[in-house]
Design a protein around this motif. Sequence first.
Motif, mmCIF file in Angstrom:
data_model
loop_
_atom_site.group_PDB
_atom_site.id
_atom_site.type_symbol
_atom_site.label_atom_id
_atom_site.label_comp_id
_atom_site.label_asym_id
_atom_site.label_seq_id
_atom_site.Cartn_x
_atom_site.Cartn_y
_atom_site.Cartn_z
ATOM 1 N N ARG A 123 0.850 -1.202 0.000
ATOM 2 C CA ARG A 123 0.000 0.000 0.000
ATOM 3 C C ARG A 123 0.875 1.237 0.000
ATOM 4 O O ARG A 123 1.966 1.243 0.572
ATOM 5 N N VAL A 124 0.352 2.297 -0.609
ATOM 6 C CA VAL A 124 1.017 3.603 -0.605
ATOM 7 C C VAL A 124 0.046 4.603 0.007
ATOM 8 O O VAL A 124 -1.112 4.692 -0.411
ATOM 9 N N HIS A 125 0.534 5.341 0.996
ATOM 10 C CA HIS A 125 -0.253 6.397 1.632
ATOM 11 C C HIS A 125 0.274 7.736 1.130
ATOM 12 O O HIS A 125 1.486 7.976 1.169
ATOM 13 N N ILE A 126 -0.625 8.604 0.669
ATOM 14 C CA ILE A 126 -0.223 9.875 0.076
ATOM 15 C C ILE A 126 -1.173 10.964 0.571
ATOM 16 O O ILE A 126 -2.353 10.695 0.808
ATOM 17 N N THR A 127 -0.650 12.163 0.743
ATOM 18 C CA THR A 127 -1.449 13.265 1.275
ATOM 19 C C THR A 127 -1.279 14.500 0.399
ATOM 20 O O THR A 127 -0.147 14.926 0.148
ATOM 21 N N ALA A 128 -2.374 15.066 -0.046
ATOM 22 C CA ALA A 128 -2.323 16.331 -0.780
ATOM 23 C C ALA A 128 -2.251 17.466 0.232
ATOM 24 O O ALA A 128 -3.129 17.585 1.083
ATOM 25 N N MET A 129 -1.187 18.271 0.169
ATOM 26 C CA MET A 129 -1.034 19.380 1.112
ATOM 27 C C MET A 129 -0.850 20.710 0.399
ATOM 28 O O MET A 129 -1.428 21.703 0.787
ATOM 29 N N THR A 130 -0.009 20.748 -0.618
ATOM 30 C CA THR A 130 0.318 22.012 -1.269
ATOM 31 C C THR A 130 -0.797 22.466 -2.194
ATOM 32 O O THR A 130 -1.172 23.625 -2.196
ATOM 33 N N ASP A 131 -1.343 21.555 -2.969
ATOM 34 C CA ASP A 131 -2.417 21.868 -3.914
ATOM 35 C C ASP A 131 -3.445 20.746 -3.824
ATOM 36 O O ASP A 131 -3.204 19.633 -4.285
ATOM 37 N N LEU A 132 -4.564 21.037 -3.212
ATOM 38 C CA LEU A 132 -5.582 20.000 -2.975
ATOM 39 C C LEU A 132 -6.181 19.436 -4.254
ATOM 40 O O LEU A 132 -6.708 18.329 -4.260
ATOM 41 N N ARG A 133 -6.066 20.174 -5.358
ATOM 42 C CA ARG A 133 -6.630 19.699 -6.623
ATOM 43 C C ARG A 133 -5.931 18.447 -7.131
ATOM 44 O O ARG A 133 -6.480 17.691 -7.920
ATOM 45 N N VAL A 134 -4.708 18.204 -6.675
ATOM 46 C CA VAL A 134 -3.956 17.043 -7.145
ATOM 47 C C VAL A 134 -4.633 15.733 -6.735
ATOM 48 O O VAL A 134 -4.451 14.709 -7.387
ATOM 49 N N ALA A 135 -5.439 15.759 -5.683
ATOM 50 C CA ALA A 135 -6.136 14.547 -5.252
ATOM 51 C C ALA A 135 -7.033 13.999 -6.360
ATOM 52 O O ALA A 135 -7.214 12.779 -6.472
ATOM 53 N N VAL A 136 -7.579 14.862 -7.191
ATOM 54 C CA VAL A 136 -8.418 14.424 -8.322
ATOM 55 C C VAL A 136 -7.572 13.593 -9.286
ATOM 56 O O VAL A 136 -7.994 12.531 -9.754
ATOM 57 N N ALA A 137 -6.368 14.063 -9.571
ATOM 58 C CA ALA A 137 -5.478 13.319 -10.472
ATOM 59 C C ALA A 137 -5.090 11.979 -9.857
ATOM 60 O O ALA A 137 -5.011 10.967 -10.558
ATOM 61 N N TRP A 138 -4.844 11.968 -8.556
ATOM 62 C CA TRP A 138 -4.475 10.718 -7.899
ATOM 63 C C TRP A 138 -5.611 9.704 -7.969
ATOM 64 O O TRP A 138 -5.370 8.511 -8.141
ATOM 65 N N LYS A 139 -6.846 10.169 -7.830
ATOM 66 C CA LYS A 139 -7.986 9.255 -7.959
ATOM 67 C C LYS A 139 -8.017 8.632 -9.348
ATOM 68 O O LYS A 139 -8.314 7.452 -9.502
ATOM 69 N N ARG A 140 -7.691 9.417 -10.363
ATOM 70 C CA ARG A 140 -7.656 8.884 -11.730
ATOM 71 C C ARG A 140 -6.585 7.809 -11.895
ATOM 72 O O ARG A 140 -6.676 6.970 -12.784
ATOM 73 N N LEU A 141 -5.561 7.871 -11.055
ATOM 74 C CA LEU A 141 -4.483 6.879 -11.103
ATOM 75 C C LEU A 141 -4.779 5.649 -10.250
ATOM 76 O O LEU A 141 -3.973 4.728 -10.187
#
Length: 154
Positions: A123-141
């Motif tokens: 598992r990989v745990h990742i946190t969006a902190m600097t730009d919250l919009r990046v979480a959308v891209a991560w969901k696509r991945l």
Amino acid sequence: MNYDFTIENGAVNLAELFPIYAQHYHQMEERLKGDGIDVSPFNPRLDDYIAHWMSGSLLNYVVRTSEGEAVGYSNVYLTNDMHNGDLIAQEDTIFVLKNHRNGVGRKLVKFILADLKARNVKRVHITAMTDLRVAVAWKRLGFKAAATAMIYNF
């Protein structure tokens, strides 16, 4: 522009990447201030980072232009889950300079995921902190929201 994605020894490239680390921290600090969250000034525990890089428990992924200029990076900790022993990864930072973000961050994440999979990470745990919009891209991945991060300041 073409980019190269590498795994480097962060202890060796620290002087080169330090200005990017500082820029990333300051962008995160500004975003958090906008939410009323204060963080202490940038003052990384370099001895601890170096010890983790040297032990192999912290991986340093770097994005470079074809000319060799570093334009992004990610530091990812490897550890074993305390509950079941699985090898897991925790993103410490992931950042690409603003003028290189058009798809480069996505390619960096794909590079990281391929490497971690080859290492048998579960598992990989990742946190969006600097730009919250990046979480959308991560969901696509393929990332899934699993928790909500909260901060309480004293």
